[in-house]
Every structure is written in C-alpha cells, then in structure tokens.
Motif scaffolding. Structure first.
Motif, PDB file in Angstrom:
ATOM      1  N   VAL A 170       0.964  -3.758  -3.293  1.00  0.00           N
ATOM      2  CA  VAL A 170      -0.135  -3.615  -2.343  1.00  0.00           C
ATOM      3  C   VAL A 170      -1.404  -3.461  -3.177  1.00  0.00           C
ATOM      4  CG1 VAL A 170       0.223  -1.120  -2.088  1.00  0.00           C
ATOM      5  CG2 VAL A 170      -0.998  -2.366  -0.326  1.00  0.00           C
ATOM      6  N   ASP A 171      -2.419  -4.242  -2.820  1.00  0.00           N
ATOM      7  CA  ASP A 171      -3.660  -4.239  -3.582  1.00  0.00           C
ATOM      8  C   ASP A 171      -4.824  -3.955  -2.637  1.00  0.00           C
ATOM      9  OD1 ASP A 171      -5.332  -4.459  -5.739  1.00  0.00           O
ATOM     10  OD2 ASP A 171      -5.226  -6.629  -5.898  1.00  0.00           O
ATOM     11  N   GLY A 172      -5.870  -3.341  -3.156  1.00  0.00           N
ATOM     12  CA  GLY A 172      -7.060  -3.098  -2.359  1.00  0.00           C
ATOM     13  C   GLY A 172      -7.071  -1.768  -1.644  1.00  0.00           C
ATOM     14  N   LEU A 173      -6.185  -0.845  -2.033  1.00  0.00           N
ATOM     15  CA  LEU A 173      -6.214   0.478  -1.417  1.00  0.00           C
ATOM     16  C   LEU A 173      -7.535   1.161  -1.756  1.00  0.00           C
ATOM     17  CD1 LEU A 173      -2.619   1.794  -2.181  1.00  0.00           C
ATOM     18  CD2 LEU A 173      -3.467   0.819  -0.040  1.00  0.00           C
ATOM     19  N   VAL A 203      -6.818   4.036   6.804  1.00  0.00           N
ATOM     20  CA  VAL A 203      -7.223   2.689   6.391  1.00  0.00           C
ATOM     21  C   VAL A 203      -6.172   2.104   5.460  1.00  0.00           C
ATOM     22  CG1 VAL A 203      -8.941   1.362   5.081  1.00  0.00           C
ATOM     23  CG2 VAL A 203      -9.684   3.106   6.715  1.00  0.00           C
ATOM     24  N   ASN A 204      -5.717   2.887   4.495  1.00  0.00           N
ATOM     25  CA  ASN A 204      -4.716   2.397   3.546  1.00  0.00           C
ATOM     26  C   ASN A 204      -3.386   2.092   4.221  1.00  0.00           C
ATOM     27  OD1 ASN A 204      -6.439   2.372   1.379  1.00  0.00           O
ATOM     28  ND2 ASN A 204      -5.825   4.381   0.636  1.00  0.00           N
ATOM     29  N   GLU A 205      -3.035   2.849   5.233  1.00  0.00           N
ATOM     30  CA  GLU A 205      -1.812   2.555   5.984  1.00  0.00           C
ATOM     31  C   GLU A 205      -1.902   1.155   6.585  1.00  0.00           C
ATOM     32  OE1 GLU A 205       1.288   4.471   7.028  1.00  0.00           O
ATOM     33  OE2 GLU A 205       0.663   4.901   4.984  1.00  0.00           O
ATOM     34  N   ARG A 206      -3.057   0.825   7.118  1.00  0.00           N
ATOM     35  CA  ARG A 206      -3.261  -0.503   7.714  1.00  0.00           C
ATOM     36  C   ARG A 206      -3.186  -1.587   6.642  1.00  0.00           C
ATOM     37  NH1 ARG A 206      -1.700  -3.332  10.956  1.00  0.00           N
ATOM     38  NH2 ARG A 206      -3.200  -4.754  11.733  1.00  0.00           N
ATOM     39  N   ILE A 207      -3.804  -1.340   5.475  1.00  0.00           N
ATOM     40  CA  ILE A 207      -3.744  -2.298   4.366  1.00  0.00           C
ATOM     41  C   ILE A 207      -2.294  -2.525   3.967  1.00  0.00           C
ATOM     42  CG2 ILE A 207      -4.300  -2.655   1.916  1.00  0.00           C
ATOM     43  CD1 ILE A 207      -6.975  -1.181   2.491  1.00  0.00           C
ATOM     44  N   ALA A 208      -1.516  -1.462   3.857  1.00  0.00           N
ATOM     45  CA  ALA A 208      -0.107  -1.582   3.482  1.00  0.00           C
ATOM     46  C   ALA A 208       0.683  -2.351   4.539  1.00  0.00           C
ATOM     47  CB  ALA A 208       0.501  -0.199   3.249  1.00  0.00           C
ATOM     48  N   GLU A 209       0.410  -2.107   5.808  1.00  0.00           N
ATOM     49  CA  GLU A 209       1.094  -2.832   6.894  1.00  0.00           C
ATOM     50  C   GLU A 209       0.800  -4.331   6.821  1.00  0.00           C
ATOM     51  OE1 GLU A 209      -0.011  -1.237  10.699  1.00  0.00           O
ATOM     52  OE2 GLU A 209       0.697   0.771  10.168  1.00  0.00           O
ATOM     53  N   THR A 243       2.885  -0.812  -6.652  1.00  0.00           N
ATOM     54  CA  THR A 243       4.018  -1.361  -5.915  1.00  0.00           C
ATOM     55  C   THR A 243       4.128  -0.677  -4.559  1.00  0.00           C
ATOM     56  OG1 THR A 243       5.649   0.210  -6.739  1.00  0.00           O
ATOM     57  CG2 THR A 243       5.285  -1.792  -8.071  1.00  0.00           C
ATOM     58  N   ILE A 244       4.734  -1.375  -3.641  1.00  0.00           N
ATOM     59  CA  ILE A 244       4.966  -0.803  -2.320  1.00  0.00           C
ATOM     60  C   ILE A 244       5.839   0.440  -2.452  1.00  0.00           C
ATOM     61  CG2 ILE A 244       6.080  -1.225  -0.091  1.00  0.00           C
ATOM     62  CD1 ILE A 244       5.006  -4.138  -0.334  1.00  0.00           C
ATOM     63  N   ALA A 293       2.609  -5.901   3.926  1.00  0.00           N
ATOM     64  CA  ALA A 293       4.033  -6.090   4.214  1.00  0.00           C
ATOM     65  C   ALA A 293       4.258  -7.293   5.131  1.00  0.00           C
ATOM     66  CB  ALA A 293       4.617  -4.828   4.836  1.00  0.00           C
ATOM     67  N   GLU A 294       3.378  -7.473   6.120  1.00  0.00           N
ATOM     68  CA  GLU A 294       3.511  -8.603   7.038  1.00  0.00           C
ATOM     69  C   GLU A 294       3.292  -9.937   6.337  1.00  0.00           C
ATOM     70  OE1 GLU A 294       0.788  -7.884  10.252  1.00  0.00           O
ATOM     71  OE2 GLU A 294       1.821  -6.038  10.834  1.00  0.00           O
ATOM     72  N   LEU A 295       2.388  -9.958   5.371  1.00  0.00           N
ATOM     73  CA  LEU A 295       2.062 -11.195   4.681  1.00  0.00           C
ATOM     74  C   LEU A 295       2.846 -11.394   3.391  1.00  0.00           C
ATOM     75  CD1 LEU A 295      -1.823 -11.091   5.069  1.00  0.00           C
ATOM     76  CD2 LEU A 295      -0.178 -12.316   6.496  1.00  0.00           C
ATOM     77  N   SER A 296       3.610 -10.409   2.971  1.00  0.00           N
ATOM     78  CA  SER A 296       4.243 -10.437   1.653  1.00  0.00           C
ATOM     79  C   SER A 296       5.220 -11.575   1.406  1.00  0.00           C
ATOM     80  CB  SER A 296       4.913  -9.100   1.347  1.00  0.00           C
ATOM     81  OG  SER A 296       6.004  -8.879   2.204  1.00  0.00           O
ATOM     82  N   PRO A 297       5.933 -12.108   2.388  1.00  0.00           N
ATOM     83  CA  PRO A 297       6.862 -13.185   2.050  1.00  0.00           C
ATOM     84  C   PRO A 297       6.204 -14.365   1.333  1.00  0.00           C
ATOM     85  CG  PRO A 297       7.337 -12.370   4.239  1.00  0.00           C
ATOM     86  CD  PRO A 297       6.057 -11.709   3.782  1.00  0.00           C
TER      87      PRO A 297
END
Length: 117
Positions: A41-44, A20-26, A61-62, A29-33
């Motif tokens: 990364v928040d909400g792990l 689940v956390n891997e998906r949150i991190a992905e 931090t990432i 990263a996609e929305l980070s710009p």
C-alpha cells in the motif's frame, strides 16, 4: 483550553488521518490484482496529531499495515512526528514509526474513532 480537551483534540486529529488511510488501503486491496506490487500500500498519510501535516509514508506491505491496525490505539506516523505527551513510540522503521496512545483520554478517543470497530 483545558488539558483534557487538548488531549482529545490531538487524538481526534490522528483518528481522522487513520480513517483516510483505511480508505487508501481498501482501494489498494480492490485494485491490487492488476497492480505492479499487489502486496503493498502506497500513499498513506502520516497519522500524527498535527492537523496540517500531509507527509506521506512510502510504500509498506499490506501485512505491515494490518499488523499496526490490529491495535486500535496504534498509529503510523512519519519519523519524529510523535507527540510525547499523548503517545509513545513502540516501533521504528526506516521510513515511519508506530506510536501507541497513552491510556486515558488519548486511547479512549482512538478506540471510539476506530473505523474497524
């Protein structure tokens, strides 16, 4: 339940939360710009072995997350959530701990369920 089955179940619980956390991190990263804090990364979700735990880890931090994920036997958990019969704390931070699975069934399951391998 025999001890090996219990160890396997505990390790599988943690592996599910890691996925689940891997998906949150992905997604982060996609929305980070466009994010206010693109390096965080928040909400792990706590990756402890308690299947009912939904405690959140505050923003890290990432780079911190990636450092934990370099080892497939390491998990990020809320402080005090370690299961000492299957893992040991290898790092403590203000809002989370990093645990490493013991060798044997716990680490074997963690490696086999690592979404990055």
């Amino acid at each position: 339940m025999d001890p090996e089955s219990r160890l396997s179940r505990l390790a599988k619980n943690e592996a599910v939360f890691r996925e689940v956390n891997e998906r949150i991190a992905e997604i982060t990263a996609e929305l980070s710009p466009g994010a206010a804090h693109p390096d965080q990364v928040d909400g792990l979700i706590c990756e402890c072995s308690d299947p009912l735990c939904l405690e959140r880890i505050s923003a890290i931090t990432i780079a911190e997350y990636e450092a934990i994920r370099t080892e497939p036997t390491r998990f990020i958990i809320a402080r005090g959530h370690e299961a000492r019969d299957v893992e040991r704390v290898v790092a403590e931070h203000a809002n989370y701990s990093v645990v490493e699975k013991d060798e044997g069934v716990p680490s074997d399951v963690a490696r086999a369920r690592d979404p990055r391998r």
